[in-house]
Design a protein around this motif. Structure first.
Motif, PDB file in Angstrom:
ATOM      1  N   TYR A  55       0.837  -1.200   0.000  1.00  0.00           N
ATOM      2  CA  TYR A  55       0.000   0.000   0.000  1.00  0.00           C
ATOM      3  C   TYR A  55       0.879   1.260   0.000  1.00  0.00           C
ATOM      4  O   TYR A  55       0.645   2.194  -0.767  1.00  0.00           O
ATOM      5  CB  TYR A  55      -0.921  -0.005   1.222  1.00  0.00           C
ATOM      6  CG  TYR A  55      -1.863   1.171   1.263  1.00  0.00           C
ATOM      7  CD1 TYR A  55      -3.137   1.066   0.737  1.00  0.00           C
ATOM      8  CD2 TYR A  55      -1.463   2.387   1.817  1.00  0.00           C
ATOM      9  CE1 TYR A  55      -4.012   2.142   0.767  1.00  0.00           C
ATOM     10  CE2 TYR A  55      -2.326   3.463   1.842  1.00  0.00           C
ATOM     11  CZ  TYR A  55      -3.593   3.348   1.322  1.00  0.00           C
ATOM     12  OH  TYR A  55      -4.440   4.410   1.341  1.00  0.00           O
ATOM     13  N   GLU A  77      -8.707  10.151  -1.015  1.00  0.00           N
ATOM     14  CA  GLU A  77      -9.322   8.835  -0.820  1.00  0.00           C
ATOM     15  C   GLU A  77      -8.490   7.805  -1.561  1.00  0.00           C
ATOM     16  O   GLU A  77      -8.139   8.002  -2.729  1.00  0.00           O
ATOM     17  CB  GLU A  77     -10.749   8.805  -1.351  1.00  0.00           C
ATOM     18  CG  GLU A  77     -11.432   7.478  -1.106  1.00  0.00           C
ATOM     19  CD  GLU A  77     -12.871   7.446  -1.606  1.00  0.00           C
ATOM     20  OE1 GLU A  77     -13.524   6.421  -1.367  1.00  0.00           O
ATOM     21  OE2 GLU A  77     -13.322   8.403  -2.242  1.00  0.00           O
ATOM     22  N   SER A  79      -7.651   3.255  -1.787  1.00  0.00           N
ATOM     23  CA  SER A  79      -7.956   1.886  -1.371  1.00  0.00           C
ATOM     24  C   SER A  79      -7.051   0.942  -2.147  1.00  0.00           C
ATOM     25  O   SER A  79      -6.433   1.321  -3.148  1.00  0.00           O
ATOM     26  CB  SER A  79      -9.426   1.551  -1.628  1.00  0.00           C
ATOM     27  OG  SER A  79      -9.698   1.569  -3.012  1.00  0.00           O
TER      28      SER A  79
END
Length: 135
Positions: A55, A77, A79
């Motif tokens: 990540y 944002e 993910s």
């Protein structure tokens, strides 16, 4: 300032990415390709790479590419989908391409690969400020 100079400046000011061992493989306006080798300190309790490692690599590629256009850009944002488990010693490459800059928001998908194998898919939204990068 814009282009490949910005990610190099960002990396020089980023002790976390330096600790990860992230290296800039290629960079140009709207595109950044980073690599790193997984260290033992990056493993979780199951002996696999902690999800935060892939990540962090993808997020760094995303941020570097978004900033190459010359304005400070920050993620709002993000993910990730972890597709394959990773091991100590794996060499990971993350590539981010942000082609269009039309407004204050940018959308991007970053692929994280081990060789030719896709191991994670990162999605992000970036907000472009009016602040310029300076030398």
């Amino acid at each position: 300032m814009q282009g490949e100079k910005i990610p190099h400046k960002m990396l020089s000011l980023d002790p976390f990415s330096q600790w990860l061992g992230i290296e800039i493989l290629e960079c140009e306006i709207g595109r950044c390709r980073l690599g790193m080798t997984v260290k033992k300190q990056m493993l979780n309790s199951m002996g696999k790479v902690h999800g935060g490692i892939s990540y962090a690599l993808a997020d760094t590629a995303f941020g570097f590419a978004a900033n190459t256009h010359g304005k400070y850009a920050v993620s709002i944002e993000t993910s990730i989908n972890h597709i394959e488990a990773l091991d100590e010693g794996d060499y990971l490459i993350a590539e981010s391409v942000i082609e269009k800059v039309k407004n204050k928001l940018g959308f991007n998908v970053v692929e994280v690969k081990r060789g030719d194998e896709l191991v994670a898919l990162f999605k992000g939204v970036v907000y472009r400020t009016q602040k310029d990068w300076e030398e």
